[in-house]
Scaffold this active site. Structure first.
Site, PDB file in Angstrom:
ATOM      1  N   ARG A  70      38.836  42.462  -9.295  1.00  0.00           N
ATOM      2  CA  ARG A  70      38.390  43.519  -8.381  1.00  0.00           C
ATOM      3  C   ARG A  70      38.360  44.878  -9.070  1.00  0.00           C
ATOM      4  O   ARG A  70      37.467  45.688  -8.852  1.00  0.00           O
ATOM      5  CB  ARG A  70      39.300  43.561  -7.155  1.00  0.00           C
ATOM      6  CG  ARG A  70      39.072  42.358  -6.275  1.00  0.00           C
ATOM      7  CD  ARG A  70      39.913  42.385  -5.053  1.00  0.00           C
ATOM      8  NE  ARG A  70      39.592  43.485  -4.160  1.00  0.00           N
ATOM      9  CZ  ARG A  70      40.419  43.941  -3.227  1.00  0.00           C
ATOM     10  NH1 ARG A  70      41.600  43.381  -3.080  1.00  0.00           N
ATOM     11  NH2 ARG A  70      40.070  44.924  -2.444  1.00  0.00           N
ATOM     12  N   HIS A 119      46.149  52.677   1.725  1.00  0.00           N
ATOM     13  CA  HIS A 119      46.449  51.343   1.198  1.00  0.00           C
ATOM     14  C   HIS A 119      46.633  51.326  -0.323  1.00  0.00           C
ATOM     15  O   HIS A 119      46.508  50.280  -0.944  1.00  0.00           O
ATOM     16  CB  HIS A 119      45.348  50.355   1.643  1.00  0.00           C
ATOM     17  CG  HIS A 119      45.364  50.085   3.122  1.00  0.00           C
ATOM     18  ND1 HIS A 119      44.300  49.548   3.800  1.00  0.00           N
ATOM     19  CD2 HIS A 119      46.339  50.284   4.048  1.00  0.00           C
ATOM     20  CE1 HIS A 119      44.619  49.435   5.096  1.00  0.00           C
ATOM     21  NE2 HIS A 119      45.843  49.880   5.261  1.00  0.00           N
ATOM     22  N   GLY A 186      32.380  53.169   8.163  1.00  0.00           N
ATOM     23  CA  GLY A 186      32.430  51.920   7.411  1.00  0.00           C
ATOM     24  C   GLY A 186      33.728  51.156   7.538  1.00  0.00           C
ATOM     25  O   GLY A 186      34.193  50.554   6.567  1.00  0.00           O
ATOM     26  N   THR A 187      34.295  51.172   8.726  1.00  0.00           N
ATOM     27  CA  THR A 187      35.519  50.378   8.922  1.00  0.00           C
ATOM     28  C   THR A 187      35.442  49.613  10.237  1.00  0.00           C
ATOM     29  O   THR A 187      34.928  50.122  11.226  1.00  0.00           O
ATOM     30  CB  THR A 187      36.796  51.255   8.895  1.00  0.00           C
ATOM     31  OG1 THR A 187      37.925  50.429   9.181  1.00  0.00           O
ATOM     32  CG2 THR A 187      36.752  52.417   9.878  1.00  0.00           C
TER      33      THR A 187
HETATM   34  P1  OAD Z   1      36.130  45.499   6.949  1.00  0.00           P
HETATM   35  O1  OAD Z   1      35.497  44.508   6.021  1.00  0.00           O
HETATM   36  O2  OAD Z   1      37.022  44.964   8.006  1.00  0.00           O
HETATM   37  O3  OAD Z   1      34.984  46.324   7.686  1.00  0.00           O
HETATM   38  C1  OAD Z   1      33.912  46.894   6.979  1.00  0.00           C
HETATM   39  C2  OAD Z   1      33.043  47.630   7.970  1.00  0.00           C
HETATM   40  O4  OAD Z   1      32.024  48.281   7.244  1.00  0.00           O
HETATM   41  C3  OAD Z   1      32.355  46.718   8.990  1.00  0.00           C
HETATM   42  O5  OAD Z   1      32.562  47.231  10.303  1.00  0.00           O
HETATM   43  C4  OAD Z   1      30.867  46.794   8.595  1.00  0.00           C
HETATM   44  O6  OAD Z   1      30.015  46.717   9.717  1.00  0.00           O
HETATM   45  C5  OAD Z   1      30.801  48.154   7.938  1.00  0.00           C
HETATM   46  N1  OAD Z   1      29.721  48.327   6.959  1.00  0.00           N
HETATM   47  C6  OAD Z   1      29.142  47.419   6.141  1.00  0.00           C
HETATM   48  N2  OAD Z   1      28.215  48.000   5.358  1.00  0.00           N
HETATM   49  C7  OAD Z   1      28.205  49.325   5.674  1.00  0.00           C
HETATM   50  C8  OAD Z   1      27.474  50.460   5.211  1.00  0.00           C
HETATM   51  N3  OAD Z   1      26.551  50.354   4.244  1.00  0.00           N
HETATM   52  N4  OAD Z   1      27.741  51.662   5.761  1.00  0.00           N
HETATM   53  C9  OAD Z   1      28.687  51.789   6.732  1.00  0.00           C
HETATM   54  N5  OAD Z   1      29.400  50.753   7.205  1.00  0.00           N
HETATM   55  C10 OAD Z   1      29.174  49.539   6.684  1.00  0.00           C
HETATM   56  O7  OAD Z   1      36.846  46.598   6.035  1.00  0.00           O
HETATM   57  P2  OAD Z   1      37.972  47.665   6.443  1.00  0.00           P
HETATM   58  O8  OAD Z   1      37.777  48.144   7.838  1.00  0.00           O
HETATM   59  O9  OAD Z   1      38.031  48.659   5.363  1.00  0.00           O
HETATM   60  O10 OAD Z   1      43.537  46.162   3.776  1.00  0.00           O
HETATM   61  O11 OAD Z   1      39.272  46.772   6.368  1.00  0.00           O
HETATM   62  C11 OAD Z   1      40.522  47.360   6.590  1.00  0.00           C
HETATM   63  C12 OAD Z   1      41.562  46.746   5.703  1.00  0.00           C
HETATM   64  O12 OAD Z   1      41.534  45.317   5.812  1.00  0.00           O
HETATM   65  C13 OAD Z   1      41.355  46.969   4.212  1.00  0.00           C
HETATM   66  O13 OAD Z   1      41.825  48.240   3.787  1.00  0.00           O
HETATM   67  C14 OAD Z   1      42.147  45.853   3.601  1.00  0.00           C
HETATM   68  C15 OAD Z   1      41.703  44.713   4.489  1.00  0.00           C
HETATM   69  O14 OAD Z   1      42.573  43.666   4.602  1.00  0.00           O
HETATM   70  C16 OAD Z   1      44.435  45.811   2.848  1.00  0.00           C
HETATM   71  O15 OAD Z   1      44.131  45.219   1.839  1.00  0.00           O
HETATM   72  C17 OAD Z   1      45.824  46.247   3.182  1.00  0.00           C
END
Ligand code: OAD
Length: 248
Positions: A70, A119, A186-187
Site C-alpha cells: 500500500r 488514523h 469521500g467518506t
Molecule cells: P470507504 O471506502 O468506506 O468510503 C469511501 C467513500 O468515498 C464512499 O462513500 C464512496 O462513495 C466515496 N467515493 C468514491 N469515489 C469518490 C470520489 N471520486 N470522490 C468523492 N467520493 C468518492 O472509506 P472511508 O470512509 O475513508 O480505517 O473509510 C473509513 C475507514 O475505514 C478508513 O479510514 C479505514 C477503513 O477501515 C482504518 O483503517 C482504521
C-alpha cells in the site's frame, strides 16, 4: 448543481472557520483504492486479518508485506485536483482544518498545513517494544522487520480495536465544534469515532456539506449534498468562491 455550489459559497464567504473531513474517496481519483466501494479493499480482504494488532503478531510477514504494497501505491500516485483545491482554500480563512481518515499523506503533499490525521500515517513506522520511529523511505520489505532492540516494527496507523491518537482526535473535535462550515468528502462516514466529526460540527450549528458520488448515512443530516467526484466538485467550489471574492 450550480445553484447548490452557489449556496455553499455564500456560506463560505461568511465563514471564519472551516473543517474539511475526508475519507478514502478523496484519494480515489489519484488511484488509491477505497475500502467499501464495489472494488474496495474490504470486499476482497478481511480487515481482521490485516488491520489488527493480534493479526500482526500472528503473521507479521503478511501484514508487513501488505503495508509495503500500500505504501508503494501511495508513493507512486499524486495528489489530485480535490487535494489541491482543499490546500488552496486554507489560505482564505481565519481557521481552516483538514481532518482526515486517510493514511496516504496526500493532503500534506498537496500543500495542506493544518491537518489532523485520525488514523495515522503510513509514512511513519515504529518499534512496538522501544517505540523508536523508523522511516522506511523507498524500501518496501516483504517480510517482518525488526528494530535494533529486537522488537517488531509496525506502521503508525490505527488498527481495528485501537484508540485514535488522542491529540489528533481532540484537536479535530475542537475544530468541528467551533466551525461555521464543515465538508464531509469521500467518506462512507461509518467508522467511529472518526465519523463523529461532521456530526459534532452539525450539532454545533455548522453548515454541513457532503461531497460524494453516492448517498451515505450522513446525507440526511447534510444541508447540501453535492453528488459527484471530489476532484471535480472541489475545484468548482474554489473557483466560484474566488470569483465571488473578486480574487479571479
Ligand atoms: P470507504 O471506502 O468506506 O468510503 C469511501 C467513500 O468515498 C464512499 O462513500 C464512496 O462513495 C466515496 N467515493 C468514491 N469515489 C469518490 C470520489 N471520486 N470522490 C468523492 N467520493 C468518492 O472509506 P472511508 O470512509 O475513508 O480505517 O473509510 C473509513 C475507514 O475505514 C478508513 O479510514 C479505514 C477503513 O477501515 C482504518 O483503517 C482504521
Amino acid at each position: 448543481m450550480t445553484e447548490l455550489i452557489k449556496k455553499v459559497v455564500e456560506k463560505l464567504i461568511e465563514a471564519k472557520s472551516v473543517v474539511v473531513f475526508t475519507g478514502a474517496g478523496v484519494s480515489a481519483e489519484s488511484g488509491v483504492p477505497t475500502f467499501r466501494d464495489k472494488d474496495g479493499l474490504w470486499q476482497k480482504l478481511k480487515p481482521e486479518e490485516l488491520a489488527n494488532f493480534n493479526a500482526f503478531l500472528r503473521n507479521p510477514d503478511l501484514v508487513t508485506e501488505w503495508y509495503s504494497h500500500r505504501r508503494k501505491i501511495m508513493h507512486e500516485v499524486k495528489p489530485n485536483a480535490g487535494h489541491y483545491a482543499i490546500a488552496e482554500m486554507e489560505k482564505y480563512f481565519e481557521r481552516f482544518t483538514v481532518v482526515t481518515q486517510n493514511i496516504d499523506n496526500l493532503h500534506r503533499r498537496a500543500g495542506s498545513k493544518n491537518i489532523f490525521e485520525l488514523h495515522g500515517n503510513i509514512e511513519r513506522n515504529y518499534c512496538i517494544k522501544c517505540k523508536k520511529f523508523y522511516d522506511l523511505g523507498d524500501t518496501y520489505p516483504d517480510k517482518a522487520i525488526y528494530c535494533e532492540c529486537g522488537g517488531l516494527i509496525r506502521p503508525d496507523v490505527v488498527w481495528f480495536g485501537e484508540f485514535l491518537p488522542e491529540d489528533e482526535y481532540d484537536g479535530a473535535v475542537k475544530a468541528a465544534k467551533s466551525c461555521d462550515v464543515c465538508f464531509s468528502v469521500g467518506t462512507s462516514a461509518v467508522v467511529f469515532p472518526a465519523a463523529y466529526i461532521p456530526i459534532y460540527a452539525k450539532q454545533s450549528g455548522a453548515f454541513l456539506v457532503e461531497i460524494n458520488p453516492n448517498p451515505t448515512d450522513l446525507s440526511r443530516m447534510a444541508d447540501v449534498v453535492l453528488q459527484g467526484k471530489s476532484g471535480e466538485i472541489l475545484p468548482l467550489i474554489l473557483s466560484e468562491f474566488k470569483k465571488q471574492k473578486g480574487l479571479l
